[in-house]
Motif scaffolding. Sequence first.
Motif, short mmCIF file in Angstrom:
data_model
loop_
_atom_site.label_atom_id
_atom_site.label_comp_id
_atom_site.label_asym_id
_atom_site.label_seq_id
_atom_site.Cartn_x
_atom_site.Cartn_y
_atom_site.Cartn_z
N PRO A 1 -54.54 -50.63 38.22
CA PRO A 1 -54.39 -49.86 37.03
C PRO A 1 -55.66 -50.20 36.67
N TRP A 2 -56.51 -49.26 35.75
CA TRP A 2 -57.62 -48.90 36.13
C TRP A 2 -58.55 -50.17 34.82
N ASP A 3 -57.88 -50.56 34.23
CA ASP A 3 -57.58 -51.73 32.98
C ASP A 3 -57.58 -52.91 33.49
N GLU A 4 -56.62 -53.34 34.66
CA GLU A 4 -56.93 -54.15 35.66
C GLU A 4 -58.03 -54.52 35.83
N MET A 5 -58.09 -53.53 37.14
CA MET A 5 -59.82 -53.35 38.26
C MET A 5 -60.67 -53.62 36.29
N ARG A 6 -60.94 -53.25 35.76
CA ARG A 6 -61.95 -53.36 35.16
C ARG A 6 -62.03 -54.80 34.35
N ARG A 7 -61.22 -54.80 34.09
CA ARG A 7 -60.93 -56.32 34.36
C ARG A 7 -61.98 -57.42 34.77
N ARG A 8 -61.28 -57.09 35.97
CA ARG A 8 -61.23 -58.15 36.86
C ARG A 8 -63.18 -57.79 37.84
N ALA A 9 -63.14 -56.78 37.45
CA ALA A 9 -65.15 -56.74 37.64
C ALA A 9 -65.74 -56.77 36.98
N ASP A 10 -66.03 -56.92 36.05
CA ASP A 10 -65.96 -57.33 35.10
C ASP A 10 -66.74 -59.43 34.62
N GLU A 11 -65.32 -60.20 35.64
CA GLU A 11 -64.38 -60.83 35.20
C GLU A 11 -66.23 -61.24 36.76
N LEU A 12 -65.84 -60.23 37.88
CA LEU A 12 -66.63 -60.34 38.94
C LEU A 12 -68.19 -60.80 38.37
N HIS A 13 -68.25 -59.22 37.54
CA HIS A 13 -70.17 -59.91 37.29
C HIS A 13 -70.54 -60.98 36.85
N ASP A 14 -69.68 -61.66 36.06
CA ASP A 14 -70.07 -62.37 35.02
C ASP A 14 -70.72 -63.67 36.09
N ARG A 15 -69.34 -64.02 37.26
CA ARG A 15 -69.64 -65.25 38.19
C ARG A 15 -70.55 -65.11 38.76
N LEU A 16 -70.25 -63.81 39.01
CA LEU A 16 -71.42 -63.16 40.18
C LEU A 16 -73.36 -64.13 39.86
N SER A 17 -72.95 -63.92 38.16
CA SER A 17 -73.90 -64.14 37.69
C SER A 17 -74.48 -65.59 37.45
N ALA A 18 -73.73 -66.20 37.40
CA ALA A 18 -73.62 -67.56 37.40
C ALA A 18 -73.62 -68.47 38.18
N LEU A 19 -73.28 -67.64 39.18
CA LEU A 19 -73.62 -68.31 40.76
C LEU A 19 -75.44 -67.81 41.24
N ALA A 20 -75.88 -66.84 40.80
CA ALA A 20 -77.34 -66.45 41.03
C ALA A 20 -78.18 -67.47 40.63
N GLU A 21 -77.50 -67.63 39.29
CA GLU A 21 -78.49 -68.29 38.36
C GLU A 21 -78.61 -69.69 39.11
N SER A 22 -77.21 -70.61 38.97
CA SER A 22 -77.28 -71.79 40.10
C SER A 22 -77.97 -72.18 41.69
N ARG A 23 -78.34 -70.76 41.86
CA ARG A 23 -78.58 -71.01 42.94
C ARG A 23 -80.27 -70.31 43.15
N SER A 24 -80.95 -70.14 41.62
CA SER A 24 -82.18 -69.14 41.65
C SER A 24 -82.45 -68.23 41.74
N VAL A 25 -81.46 -67.19 42.20
CA VAL A 25 -81.46 -66.16 42.99
C VAL A 25 -81.73 -64.93 40.99
N ALA A 26 -82.51 -64.70 41.32
CA ALA A 26 -82.51 -63.29 40.34
C ALA A 26 -82.32 -61.94 40.47
N PRO A 27 -80.50 -61.94 39.90
CA PRO A 27 -79.50 -60.81 40.81
C PRO A 27 -80.33 -59.70 40.10
N LEU A 28 -79.99 -58.18 40.81
CA LEU A 28 -80.71 -56.89 40.24
C LEU A 28 -79.12 -56.14 39.81
N GLU A 29 -78.93 -55.95 38.54
CA GLU A 29 -78.57 -54.92 38.18
C GLU A 29 -78.64 -53.30 38.32
#
Length: 264
Positions: A159-187
Motif C-alpha cells: 500500500p502506498w501509505d506503507e511504502m511512503r513510511r518505509r521510504a521515509d525510514e530508509l531516507h533517515d537511516r541512510l542519512s545517519a549511515l552517511a554521517e557515520s561514514r563522513s559522507v555528504a549524501p546528495l538529496e
Amino acid sequence: MSPQTRPDEPTDAPARTVLLLGASNISLGLRPILRCLRGGLEGELNVLVAAGHGRSYADRTITFGRSLPGLLRCGAWSAYANRPEGPPPLVCFTDVGNDLLYDTPPATLVGWVAACFDRLGGSAEVVMTLPPSKRAAALPAWEYHMARGLLFPSLNPLPWDEMRRRADELHDRLSALAESRSVAPLEPPAEWYGFDPIHIRRSRRREAWERLFSGWESFQTNGEATLPRVPVVWGRAEKVRIFGRSRQTPQPVWQGAGISLSLY
C-alpha cells in the motif's frame, strides 16, 4: 586539472579505479556518466560498474529475462580488491531503494549498504544519493501504483501509505549511515524527475551525474568530454543469466579514451 593535460587524453600516471554501485539510473545514464568521468578526472580510469534495472543490493533479481546477483555478491568486489595500484579509488552509491519493492525492511537494506562500505578500505572517496524523497512527497497513490506496475509488473505492491513510511525510514537511516561514514549524501531535487518517480529525466542526467561526482575532491567540473562510440553493453556483465541461460563475459567490455569499462 593542469592546462597541459586534456581530460580525454590518457597519461602515464597509474590508473584510478572508479566503482559505481546502483541500478537502472546507472545503466540508463552510462554514456553521460563516462563523459562526465572523462571530463572531470585526469589519467587512466579503471571503471567498475555494478548496475541494472531492478538491481538489489544483496538478492538475485530477474528483470525482463535478465538475472543478476545482488551487488554485495557480484564480481565487482573481487575486481576492486585486485585493482591496479594508483590514486585513491572513487566510489558512488546510488539507486538505494529498489529493495523496498521486494519487501526488504529498511534496516536490512541499510545494513547491506553498510556492508558495502566496510569493503572499501579507508582511502576511498565516496559519494551517495539518498532516495528521491522530495519527488515521492508529491506522488499520489495512483501514480505510485501505475509506475510500479510499469517498472516492476511481477511484484505484489505494498500500500502506498506503507511504502511512503518505509521510504521515509530508509531516507533517515541512510542519512545517519552517511554521517557515520563522513559522507555528504546528495538529496536529489524533485525537478530531476518527471512522471517516472525513480529514473532521472534524460535531459537532466548530465547535470545530475556531474553534481554527484563533484562530491569527490579530485573531480573537476570541466564539462563533458567527447568519447568514441560505446557499444551496447546490455547483457554483457561478467556473470548473467539471460532467460535462464548462464552467460559469462570476459572483462573489460570496452576500452577507449583512457577508460577501461567492466560490468558486474
